[in-house]
Write a protein that holds these residues in place. Structure first.
Motif, PDB file in Angstrom:
ATOM      1  N   PHE A 135       0.843  -1.193   0.000  1.00  0.00           N
ATOM      2  CA  PHE A 135       0.000   0.000   0.000  1.00  0.00           C
ATOM      3  C   PHE A 135       0.880   1.245   0.000  1.00  0.00           C
ATOM      4  O   PHE A 135       1.702   1.416   0.896  1.00  0.00           O
ATOM      5  CB  PHE A 135      -0.874   0.038   1.259  1.00  0.00           C
ATOM      6  N   TYR A 178      -1.506   6.592   1.959  1.00  0.00           N
ATOM      7  CA  TYR A 178      -2.858   6.916   1.513  1.00  0.00           C
ATOM      8  C   TYR A 178      -2.962   8.369   1.062  1.00  0.00           C
ATOM      9  O   TYR A 178      -2.607   9.296   1.793  1.00  0.00           O
ATOM     10  CB  TYR A 178      -3.894   6.667   2.612  1.00  0.00           C
ATOM     11  N   GLY A 198       1.805   2.869  11.903  1.00  0.00           N
ATOM     12  CA  GLY A 198       1.312   3.641  10.771  1.00  0.00           C
ATOM     13  C   GLY A 198       1.118   2.749   9.558  1.00  0.00           C
ATOM     14  O   GLY A 198       0.181   2.937   8.767  1.00  0.00           O
ATOM     15  N   VAL A 199       1.993   1.770   9.425  1.00  0.00           N
ATOM     16  CA  VAL A 199       1.922   0.837   8.295  1.00  0.00           C
ATOM     17  C   VAL A 199       0.585   0.100   8.272  1.00  0.00           C
ATOM     18  O   VAL A 199      -0.073   0.009   7.224  1.00  0.00           O
ATOM     19  CB  VAL A 199       3.107  -0.157   8.370  1.00  0.00           C
ATOM     20  N   LYS A 234      -2.180   0.966   9.934  1.00  0.00           N
ATOM     21  CA  LYS A 234      -3.266   1.943   9.823  1.00  0.00           C
ATOM     22  C   LYS A 234      -3.430   2.378   8.369  1.00  0.00           C
ATOM     23  O   LYS A 234      -4.551   2.534   7.876  1.00  0.00           O
ATOM     24  CB  LYS A 234      -2.992   3.158  10.727  1.00  0.00           C
ATOM     25  N   ASN A 235      -2.321   2.546   7.691  1.00  0.00           N
ATOM     26  CA  ASN A 235      -2.361   2.952   6.288  1.00  0.00           C
ATOM     27  C   ASN A 235      -3.066   1.892   5.429  1.00  0.00           C
ATOM     28  O   ASN A 235      -3.874   2.216   4.552  1.00  0.00           O
ATOM     29  CB  ASN A 235      -0.922   3.181   5.806  1.00  0.00           C
ATOM     30  N   ILE A 241      -5.328  -0.186   6.484  1.00  0.00           N
ATOM     31  CA  ILE A 241      -6.754  -0.115   6.828  1.00  0.00           C
ATOM     32  C   ILE A 241      -7.406   1.069   6.119  1.00  0.00           C
ATOM     33  O   ILE A 241      -8.533   0.976   5.628  1.00  0.00           O
ATOM     34  CB  ILE A 241      -6.924  -0.021   8.361  1.00  0.00           C
ATOM     35  N   ASP A 242      -6.679   2.183   6.062  1.00  0.00           N
ATOM     36  CA  ASP A 242      -7.252   3.361   5.387  1.00  0.00           C
ATOM     37  C   ASP A 242      -7.588   3.056   3.927  1.00  0.00           C
ATOM     38  O   ASP A 242      -8.632   3.468   3.418  1.00  0.00           O
ATOM     39  CB  ASP A 242      -6.295   4.557   5.498  1.00  0.00           C
ATOM     40  N   SER A 291     -10.677   0.586   3.674  1.00  0.00           N
ATOM     41  CA  SER A 291     -11.984   1.045   4.176  1.00  0.00           C
ATOM     42  C   SER A 291     -12.756   1.897   3.181  1.00  0.00           C
ATOM     43  O   SER A 291     -13.913   2.242   3.437  1.00  0.00           O
ATOM     44  CB  SER A 291     -11.763   1.865   5.446  1.00  0.00           C
ATOM     45  N   MET A 330     -11.304   1.509  15.693  1.00  0.00           N
ATOM     46  CA  MET A 330     -11.471   1.570  14.236  1.00  0.00           C
ATOM     47  C   MET A 330     -12.578   0.616  13.785  1.00  0.00           C
ATOM     48  O   MET A 330     -13.345   0.924  12.873  1.00  0.00           O
ATOM     49  CB  MET A 330     -10.160   1.192  13.541  1.00  0.00           C
ATOM     50  N   LEU A 380     -15.833   0.671  11.125  1.00  0.00           N
ATOM     51  CA  LEU A 380     -15.902  -0.275  10.014  1.00  0.00           C
ATOM     52  C   LEU A 380     -17.017  -1.303  10.180  1.00  0.00           C
ATOM     53  O   LEU A 380     -17.172  -2.196   9.348  1.00  0.00           O
ATOM     54  CB  LEU A 380     -14.547  -0.979   9.851  1.00  0.00           C
TER      55      LEU A 380
END
Lengths: 185, 185, 185, 185
Positions: free
Chosen positions: C45, C48, C87-88, C90-91, C93-94, C97, C131, C135
């Protein structure tokens, strides 16, 4: 500022043989000579009811609020019930936060806690930190004091025996003192 | 499952003209015909003291625990005090979570809340969700019910008037029913 | 439902000798015969950027989204960096989603994580649970898998050796399977 | 201390027409004459990989770390994705927090954020506050800056137009300055 700093300590557990209340007693003994910790009893707060407050603070609550008003900082000692602080401690905070002239708002805070297991009140302390944002209380960041496996840390009379716990509690109080002096400037 | 689902509802605010208690009353009226919401009074729980519990549950608490034991799900209605749920509601949860045979553990939960301002109890509800992990309660994710500017949503007799709030409360109860039926299988 | 459940697993750590990636590999081996865990690489990824998304999903992201769309549940394995998830992760997931047709929304999730110290990713996992509310993912409540002192749990080749950790990971996967089957009804 | 305070500002959103990046630009204009806000670009951080770090900080990251090392405080401007901060901002923090000599640890922080809806990044900011405990960063408690319904607050060129938002951003920067000066003593 050479006079003693006055801190109010509150334990969030009511049972007689509470590790958290024992931890608060240990803190009183470990406090630096420049700090005095006075305790108030969370049992003295009735369940928070805003109608009650509007009718006039109950006498016991009023007395505690006066004690807190004379303090320069706070030490909240929390158990962890259901992954949060105790209702008992939260209820005390609810009474202390209300107008007129909340005696806690804006003053420095340190938090610590003990559990029988491995969590050490990590989750409960984060809820307290969130409350502190509302209350505009600066909170000691370091050290965090998570007393894990508390049954092994105290003797039969609930005196704190573990040396590393004594050390970190001492550091927490020193950090609290620095924070109080920083905000007194 | 054709019989009615039984839900226990608890308001975390004790004042007479509480918007949260009014919101709970509205939910009772909005409940689908297949759901019955019974309320218990958070005032009936003394401050949690584990010594007290070990001496035997107080009579009022014991009665509430029996009511909860007969329920298939829960509806917690929380104010937001100091960026968390009320001590009053947390205290009730502390009593309900304890052994033997907690009457809440493992059962579905819905949460909602009202505030005079813009937050709508967003922060308080997240603390309740964290508690639900400990209690192994599946929690309704959607919709989230944040009743903002509550003073504008109710009439003078504290009857819920706002149509969009009525709609979302109805959806919350439908989601709770689905969750209960899902876990009943 | 007798066919195999398909789970997508993502590790939030990119380093080669990551304990979290090793924990995910262990989960693949411990999965029940009725479950298949496919992994996707969080490295695929890009950071984002909504402009990028609007120009069309990058090819690697699109491929992962298709893999996820075919899954019935997810296993997020998180390190704890700065008291949160990486962050990796979370990114990732961003990206997952976003519309149209997010391939994760509404599907069951299990979380676990490993740390060298005593926290075991307790704090990171609570952020993931928050989160999951957005979701609309139901999350396994129990067991919570906090792999503490991870260096002692794996051998030199990063094979999971600790029996109690193997057991609790197995239980987590069984809970995830139950949750998937519950939501498939 | 009469010299200007140097603050580093980071936006957690990468899209060109980001309200959060626009909010950061507004802060630069609203900063008191005693404060200078320099921005760094979260896009310049690759996905965090500890192997990469051990091989030597990438040049762009190294340059940003030097900029941050010269700062006395930070301003993080966060969107809210999936009820948390963006992976992009978290990834930047992960790089900035690492040894040797993290350029952020121990320094004051202010947070703010904007959303199209009513949440105003309330949940994202609490995750940032939790990270700040790890990083030993004192965080501005008041005011909290939640820019709700952001589309109405900016003009077509993304200049902040809403007066009450301008005022509260100004207050946030003043609070940050006070915090920096408090910690400089």
């Amino acid at each position: 500022m050479t006079e003693k700093i006055k801190i109010v300590g509150i334990s969030g557990s009511l049972r007689k043989r509470s590790f958290n209340t024992a931890l608060l007693r240990a803190a009183i003994e470990l406090a630096p000579p420049t700090m005095e910790i006075e305790t108030v009893d969370a049992r003295d707060f009735p369940l928070y009811d805003d109608d009650l407050r509007e009718a006039g603070y109950p006498q016991a609550v009023d007395a505690i609020r006066k004690t807190c008003a004379a303090a320069q900082g706070f030490l909240f000692v929390t158990p962890e019930y259901n992954f949060s602080t105790s209702g008992v401690l939260k209820n005390a905070i609810d009474w202390l936060s209300r107008p007129p002239a909340s005696p806690v708002i804006g003053k420095p805070l340190a938090v610590m806690g003990a559990t029988p297991g491995m969590g050490g009140t990590m989750r409960a302390q984060f809820h307290l930190r969130q409350m502190a944002v509302f209350l505009d209380m600066p909170v000691v960041n370091k050290p965090e004091v998570f007393v894990r496996q508390a049954a092994d840390m105290f003797d039969r009379d609930l005196k704190l025996q573990d040396e590393s716990t004594k050390k970190i509690v001492t550091q927490l109080l020193e950090s609290l003192e620095r924070l109080v002096r920083r905000y007194a400037k």
